[in-house]
Design a protein around this motif. Structure first.
Motif, short mmCIF file in Angstrom:
data_model
loop_
_atom_site.label_atom_id
_atom_site.label_comp_id
_atom_site.label_asym_id
_atom_site.label_seq_id
_atom_site.Cartn_x
_atom_site.Cartn_y
_atom_site.Cartn_z
N ARG A 60 18.11 23.21 47.38
CA ARG A 60 16.81 23.78 47.76
C ARG A 60 16.33 23.16 49.07
N ALA A 87 17.40 23.62 36.86
CA ALA A 87 17.21 24.50 38.01
C ALA A 87 15.72 24.79 38.23
N ARG A 88 14.99 24.98 37.13
CA ARG A 88 13.55 25.23 37.25
C ARG A 88 12.83 24.00 37.80
N ALA A 91 13.45 23.58 41.47
CA ALA A 91 12.75 24.58 42.28
C ALA A 91 11.26 24.30 42.41
#
Length: 379
Positions: A60, A87-88, A91
């Motif tokens: 990211r 992943a959340r 992010a």
């Protein structure tokens, strides 16, 4: 309150050190999937999760979705799919330190430092893609667009999925052979349409990460599939990573076939049992079974590839010999890139194997897959 700020600030420093080591190891040729694979081999589940979160956060931070080569981005997405919760977090958190505390509040600074230490001393690895420091500000549209048509890939996946699930050996064989033929015809058809003896398909390297048991026999299976598709294979024993070199479309096909045939081979091995053997004798039988399976699969894949080549020539109303320059140029390009990436390799020598297991494996492969010469592993 002051001690809390000190704790958070220290965590942030440790997290930044971890990110710095990840950036350095990327510069030395390693890629996202390599890092998670190596961490799984040397650490525990928490270490794997910490590595995955760091890789995802770095992706990211470096805007991989907009800048990274396709294969790099494919690896990042695969890691995100395996770890959706991480992943959340990657992010949504402003910095890695916050993300680490949120995901694993029980993880110690020493564990983070240990992971950074492991990455720090990884040696240089063959560079297959540019690291983040060399990515362009924005990836050019269609920069890595040589992969087969998604509709073709979907058909291949569907055929292989049916081959894995069917209880009828003849049906599995026919489905797998059809999958082998499909991309061969697609690639040759594309070349014939463009009227050139060169396939509009760049030669690349791609890494596959293998795990035991019977890892050398799995490499034999991968090599047999690669040989049948004009793909070269090199195996790194210490890190249990294989690199396959070929055109983009061939690499996609080899990876799909290997994943499916490994499932089919495992099922066939379970059905075969051990011929009443136990202990080391049973292990020798299983290894020989998988070796025989790999050899026969290679032979059948080559037969399917030859059928697809003849069919492509027939569809184009040209003699099969007219396709020889296309295939020769592709093999030459693959060999050239392989020598560039790996100037010093050696062929692996075969060891003695159990004859009963070998022939049982060949017989089982008759019910699953396809054709080539004796697999050859290069190191």
């Amino acid at each position: 309150m002051r001690s809390d700020r000190t704790y958070i600030r220290t965590d942030e420093l440790h997290a930044e050190a971890l990110l710095a080591e990840l950036g350095d190891v990327y510069e030395r040729g390693w890629q996202p999937a390599d890092i998670v694979h190596l961490t799984a081999r040397s650490g525990d589940e928490t270490d794997v999760s910490l590595a995955a979160l760091t890789v995802l956060f770095d992706a990211r931070r470096t805007r991989a979705a907009e800048r990274a080569p396709d294969d790099w981005l494919r690896q990042v997405r695969a890691i995100a799919d395996r770890h959706p919760g991480l992943a959340r977090i990657a992010a949504l958190t402003p910095d890695l330190g916050t993300g680490l505390r949120r995901a694993y509040p029980e993880a110690s600074r020493y564990q983070v430092d240990g992971l950074a230490f492991t990455w720090k001393y990884l040696p240089a690895f063959t560079r297959l893609d540019a690291p983040p420091s060399q990515w362009p500000p924005l990836r050019a549209p269609g920069a890595d667009s040589a992969a087969p048509d998604p509709r073709v890939l979907e058909r291949i996946r569907g055929l292989l999925s049916k081959a894995e699930s069917t209880d009828f050996p003849d049906e599995a064989e026919a489905l797998t052979a059809k999958a082998q033929e499909l991309v061969t015809r697609y690639a040759l058809g594309s070349a014939l349409l463009t009227g050139t003896t060169r396939l509009a398909d760049p030669v690349r390297g791609r890494r596959l990460h293998l795990d035991g048991p019977y890892i050398k026999e799995k490499v034999l299976l991968l090599t047999a599939i690669g040989d049948a598709n004009r793909v070269r294979t090199v195996w790194f024993t210490r890190v249990q990573i294989a690199t396959v070199v070929g055109t983009v479309s061939d690499l996609v096909q080899v990876e799909l076939l290997f994943t499916s045939l490994l499932v089919q081979a495992t099922r066939a091995l379970g059905a075969a049992g051990t011929a009443g053997r136990r202990g080391g004798s049973a292990t020798a039988f299983r290894r020989a079974f998988l070796t025989g399976y790999a050899k026969r699969v290679g032979e059948r894949l080559r037969e399917a590839d030859a059928r697809a080549t003849a069919s492509a020539a027939s569809d184009a109303h040209v003699p099969v010999t007219s396709l020889a320059p296309i295939l020769a140029r592709r093999s030459e390009a693959v060999d050239t890139e392989f020598r560039r990436l790996f100037p010093t390799t050696r062929a692996s020598r075969s060891r003695g194997i159990d004859a009963d297991g070998f022939h049982a494996g060949r017989d089982a492969a008759e019910s699953a897959s396809l054709a080539t010469r004796q697999p050859r592993i290069e190191r």
